[in-house]
Design a protein around this motif. Sequence first.
Motif, PDB file in Angstrom:
ATOM      1  N   VAL A 181       2.114  10.665   1.397  1.00 38.05           N
ATOM      2  CA  VAL A 181       2.372   9.131   1.190  1.00 38.05           C
ATOM      3  C   VAL A 181       1.457   8.429   2.140  1.00 38.05           C
ATOM      4  CG1 VAL A 181       3.592   7.310   0.968  1.00 38.05           C
ATOM      5  CG2 VAL A 181       4.345   9.332   0.000  1.00 38.05           C
ATOM      6  N   ALA A 182       1.558   8.857   3.493  1.00 35.07           N
ATOM      7  CA  ALA A 182       0.604   8.078   4.516  1.00 35.07           C
ATOM      8  C   ALA A 182      -0.576   8.315   4.179  1.00 35.07           C
ATOM      9  CB  ALA A 182       1.167   8.679   5.894  1.00 35.07           C
TER      10      ALA A 182
ATOM     11  N   GLY B  64      11.920   4.217   6.814  1.00 37.96           N
ATOM     12  CA  GLY B  64      13.068   5.224   7.397  1.00 37.96           C
ATOM     13  C   GLY B  64      12.558   6.442   7.294  1.00 37.96           C
ATOM     14  N   ASN B  65      12.571   7.190   6.338  1.00 42.43           N
ATOM     15  CA  ASN B  65      12.659   8.588   5.823  1.00 42.43           C
ATOM     16  C   ASN B  65      12.184   8.639   4.530  1.00 42.43           C
ATOM     17  OD1 ASN B  65      14.830   8.309   4.493  1.00 42.43           O
ATOM     18  ND2 ASN B  65      15.749   9.021   6.428  1.00 42.43           N
ATOM     19  N   LYS B  66      11.860  10.044   4.158  1.00 38.50           N
ATOM     20  CA  LYS B  66      11.442  10.292   2.787  1.00 38.50           C
ATOM     21  C   LYS B  66      12.564   9.803   1.863  1.00 38.50           C
ATOM     22  CE  LYS B  66      10.486  13.923  -0.540  1.00 38.50           C
ATOM     23  NZ  LYS B  66      10.358  15.317  -0.714  1.00 38.50           N
ATOM     24  N   ASN B  67      14.014   9.881   2.153  1.00 39.48           N
ATOM     25  CA  ASN B  67      14.833   9.323   1.261  1.00 39.48           C
ATOM     26  C   ASN B  67      14.648   7.773   1.113  1.00 39.48           C
ATOM     27  OD1 ASN B  67      15.844  11.777   0.951  1.00 39.48           O
ATOM     28  ND2 ASN B  67      17.713  11.376   2.301  1.00 39.48           N
ATOM     29  N   GLY B  68      14.104   7.202   2.384  1.00 41.99           N
ATOM     30  CA  GLY B  68      13.888   5.647   2.014  1.00 41.99           C
ATOM     31  C   GLY B  68      12.695   5.593   1.218  1.00 41.99           C
ATOM     32  N   LEU B  69      11.886   6.358   0.944  1.00 44.89           N
ATOM     33  CA  LEU B  69      10.843   6.286   0.199  1.00 44.89           C
ATOM     34  C   LEU B  69      11.265   5.868  -1.461  1.00 44.89           C
ATOM     35  CD1 LEU B  69       8.071   8.336   1.512  1.00 44.89           C
ATOM     36  CD2 LEU B  69       7.832   6.032   1.256  1.00 44.89           C
ATOM     37  N   THR B  70      12.449   6.240  -1.707  1.00 43.30           N
ATOM     38  CA  THR B  70      12.768   6.015  -3.220  1.00 43.30           C
ATOM     39  C   THR B  70      12.645   4.386  -3.335  1.00 43.30           C
ATOM     40  OG1 THR B  70      15.170   5.718  -2.225  1.00 43.30           O
ATOM     41  CG2 THR B  70      14.537   7.867  -3.208  1.00 43.30           C
TER      42      THR B  70
ATOM     43  N   ASP C  86       0.729  -1.217  -0.019  1.00 43.81           N
ATOM     44  CA  ASP C  86      -0.009   0.079  -0.070  1.00 43.81           C
ATOM     45  C   ASP C  86       0.934   1.225   0.033  1.00 43.81           C
ATOM     46  OD1 ASP C  86      -2.282  -1.437  -0.083  1.00 43.81           O
ATOM     47  OD2 ASP C  86      -2.444  -1.384   1.997  1.00 43.81           O
ATOM     48  N   ILE C  87       1.935   1.151   0.917  1.00 47.07           N
ATOM     49  CA  ILE C  87       2.775   2.468   0.744  1.00 47.07           C
ATOM     50  C   ILE C  87       3.652   2.600  -0.428  1.00 47.07           C
ATOM     51  CG2 ILE C  87       4.807   3.290   1.945  1.00 47.07           C
ATOM     52  CD1 ILE C  87       4.105   1.531   4.436  1.00 47.07           C
ATOM     53  N   ALA C  88       4.116   1.497  -1.122  1.00 45.14           N
ATOM     54  CA  ALA C  88       4.614   1.611  -2.361  1.00 45.14           C
ATOM     55  C   ALA C  88       3.843   2.140  -3.458  1.00 45.14           C
ATOM     56  CB  ALA C  88       5.210   0.303  -2.692  1.00 45.14           C
ATOM     57  N   ARG C  89       2.788   1.839  -3.388  1.00 47.29           N
ATOM     58  CA  ARG C  89       1.535   2.124  -4.455  1.00 47.29           C
ATOM     59  C   ARG C  89       1.250   3.582  -4.358  1.00 47.29           C
ATOM     60  NH1 ARG C  89      -0.645  -3.084  -3.645  1.00 47.29           N
ATOM     61  NH2 ARG C  89      -0.066  -4.567  -4.955  1.00 47.29           N
ATOM     62  N   ALA C  90       1.216   4.076  -3.165  1.00 45.94           N
ATOM     63  CA  ALA C  90       0.800   5.328  -2.752  1.00 45.94           C
ATOM     64  C   ALA C  90       2.139   6.459  -3.226  1.00 45.94           C
ATOM     65  CB  ALA C  90       0.375   5.657  -1.303  1.00 45.94           C
ATOM     66  N   ALA C  91       3.250   5.890  -2.980  1.00 45.71           N
ATOM     67  CA  ALA C  91       4.346   6.595  -3.402  1.00 45.71           C
ATOM     68  C   ALA C  91       4.369   6.785  -4.610  1.00 45.71           C
ATOM     69  CB  ALA C  91       5.585   6.090  -2.475  1.00 45.71           C
ATOM     70  N   ARG C  92       4.437   5.757  -5.525  1.00 46.95           N
ATOM     71  CA  ARG C  92       4.486   5.601  -6.870  1.00 46.95           C
ATOM     72  C   ARG C  92       3.357   6.732  -7.418  1.00 46.95           C
ATOM     73  NH1 ARG C  92       2.915   0.715 -11.046  1.00 46.95           N
ATOM     74  NH2 ARG C  92       2.692   2.010 -12.784  1.00 46.95           N
ATOM     75  N   THR C  93       2.073   6.657  -7.049  1.00 45.99           N
ATOM     76  CA  THR C  93       1.162   7.568  -7.310  1.00 45.99           C
ATOM     77  C   THR C  93       1.574   9.018  -7.351  1.00 45.99           C
ATOM     78  OG1 THR C  93      -0.511   5.893  -7.127  1.00 45.99           O
ATOM     79  CG2 THR C  93      -1.356   8.070  -7.298  1.00 45.99           C
ATOM     80  N   LEU C  94       1.781   9.395  -6.208  1.00 44.14           N
ATOM     81  CA  LEU C  94       2.371  10.742  -5.713  1.00 44.14           C
ATOM     82  C   LEU C  94       3.419  11.280  -6.565  1.00 44.14           C
ATOM     83  CD1 LEU C  94       1.120  10.875  -1.848  1.00 44.14           C
ATOM     84  CD2 LEU C  94      -0.020  11.829  -4.035  1.00 44.14           C
ATOM     85  N   PHE C  95       4.577  10.419  -6.367  1.00 45.45           N
ATOM     86  CA  PHE C  95       6.157  10.726  -7.194  1.00 45.45           C
ATOM     87  C   PHE C  95       5.537  11.245  -8.546  1.00 45.45           C
ATOM     88  CE2 PHE C  95       8.424   8.712  -3.591  1.00 45.45           C
ATOM     89  CZ  PHE C  95       8.384   9.789  -2.661  1.00 45.45           C
TER      90      PHE C  95
END
Length: 213
Positions: A47-48, A63-69, A25-34
Amino acid sequence: MTEEPARRRYDSLRRTAQAQQTSADIARAARTLFVAKGWAATTVRDVAREAGVSVPTIYAAYGNKNGLTWALTDAADLSADLSRLLAELESAPEPPRQLAAMVAYDRRLFERAGEVIVLLREAGRTEPELAQAYREARARADDAHRQVLSTWPPGALRSSIDLQTALDIYAAICNIDVYTELISERGWSSEQVEKWWCTMVIRELLEIPTAAT
């Protein structure tokens, strides 16, 4: 060969698939927003909210926003169905069929998440975190391919190439740029690309090329 040793052979791929599914769920959300807003404009809180989880959950996973890569690469692999690739590898030990499974995975990856790969590569020109994520994702793909090819019996690979050369040849044939050129510029369908890739990698890598089933 018993079923258990065959399963243990791909333990690393299985662990990767399980970990990616946990953060789906986190990965898909990050993909959509990025993709929609860009890396700089997207916050962890965004993202949350998109994923329907708490901010601490994001931090626990990445971990953090950098980790969201890493969420971008996870989202790409999830969309291509890594678990399906793993199942196909375990059920078909013959090299031609395993190459066909690898090619089918790459076709799904580029078809469903090509924009993520391009985003990582292009944004990485100015964002060091994304550049690192792109490099490590490429290395992770090479490692997965190495796991597969290294299990083949002696004589499966063409005698004129070693394992590293085989990985290089595979990467030169099955990549996002070739896929994009054939789809966007040449009007091929994704099915055509997959069929041609399969023919090419079998011909270039196997000692005695046979039709993949």
